[in-house]
Scaffold this motif. Structure first.
Motif, short mmCIF file in Angstrom:
data_model
loop_
_atom_site.label_atom_id
_atom_site.label_comp_id
_atom_site.label_asym_id
_atom_site.label_seq_id
_atom_site.Cartn_x
_atom_site.Cartn_y
_atom_site.Cartn_z
N GLU A 19 -5.61 8.58 -3.08
CA GLU A 19 -4.28 9.03 -2.66
C GLU A 19 -3.42 7.86 -2.18
N LYS A 25 0.44 2.62 -1.53
CA LYS A 25 0.11 2.05 -0.22
C LYS A 25 -0.90 0.92 -0.38
N LYS A 55 -2.14 12.77 3.74
CA LYS A 55 -1.22 12.14 4.68
C LYS A 55 -0.89 10.69 4.34
N CYS A 91 -0.17 6.44 -4.21
CA CYS A 91 1.11 6.56 -3.49
C CYS A 91 1.75 5.19 -3.24
N SER A 150 1.43 9.37 2.79
CA SER A 150 2.85 9.03 2.94
C SER A 150 3.21 8.59 4.35
N GLU A 151 2.35 8.93 5.31
CA GLU A 151 2.62 8.58 6.71
C GLU A 151 2.18 7.16 7.07
#
Length: 233
Positions: free
Chosen positions: A124, A130, A93, A128, A95-96
């Motif tokens: 992750e 973040k 998750k 991504c 991407s959220e």
């Protein structure tokens, strides 16, 4: 009105210091000050390895009785650490969210340092693009993370966390499973620290300035600004 972007705060689930049999956990001001800085900008999700109530180090409560933000937080916001979501529910998750932040305290040295689920979440988020961040002992959760290419995430990155001298000053050296400064160096991090013990040090590095670390409790008071800036890049 647009919804706020989401940001994860991670707390340790470790409640006992094994060598002493005394309570431990996460450190109150290292949660409160970044939380208060970020909450006007982000919807903050609080997580822990075990979920549910994350153990608050009672020493950190005693140490912050003169800190108005910590006193108010204890009185008004206890629900945020007494009902944390399980870390494994965040897998897949990234991407959220805008980023993830690991709160310090001695707890992370025992659970998050070697938690494979936590490592997978960090990997992750980092891959991504973040924000990946931590303060004081919190970088223990980052030290052993390997990326998809098999290299340590912190290799070649400027990074900080509680120094060996600071651990010694607090008289916890012999109680720790490893020394954080040493571990960060051993896994390829370019470790930096303030000129004097317990001086403020916050470092932004990594891919596109998305790896943000703070050295110690005083650094937690100012790391929030760096997290907001990194998330907006």
């Amino acid at each position: 009105m647009y919804p706020k972007p989401k940001f994860v705060f991670v707390l340790s689930s470790q409640s006992i210091l094994p060598s002493r049999g005394t309570p431990t956990g996460w450190y109150l001001p290292e949660f409160v000050h970044p939380y208060n800085k970020l909450v006007p900008v982000f919807d903050i999700i609080v997580s822990s390895p075990a979920g549910g109530e994350a153990p608050l180090d009672p020493y950190s409560v005693e140490a912050t009785r003169q800190d108005p933000e910590c006193v108010a937080f204890l009185k008004e916001k206890s629900h945020v650490w007494k009902d944390t979501v399980k870390l494994e529910t965040l897998l897949g998750k990234a991407s959220e969210f805008a980023g993830i932040f690991y709160v310090g305290g001695h707890g992370p040295m025992f659970d998050l340092a070697n938690d494979e689920t936590s490592h997978a979440v960090v990997r992750e988020f980092y891959e991504c693009g973040k924000v990946v961040s931590a303060v004081c002992h919190g970088p223990a959760a980052l030290a052993n993370v390997k990326l998809s290419d098999g290299n340590y995430m912190i290799t070649g990155q400027n990074i900080t966390g509680l120094s060996n001298a600071e651990e010694e000053a607090m008289q916890f050296t012999s109680d720790m499973p490893f020394l954080l400064e040493t571990e960060l160096r051993n896994n390829g991090g370019i470790y930096e620290k303030a000129e004097n013990p317990f001086g403020v040090k916050v470092i932004t590095s990594g891919r596109n300035g998305k790896l943000v670390t703070g050295q110690n409790p005083p650094s937690a008071a100012v790391i929030g600004e760096s997290l907001i800036k990194a998330a907006m890049v």
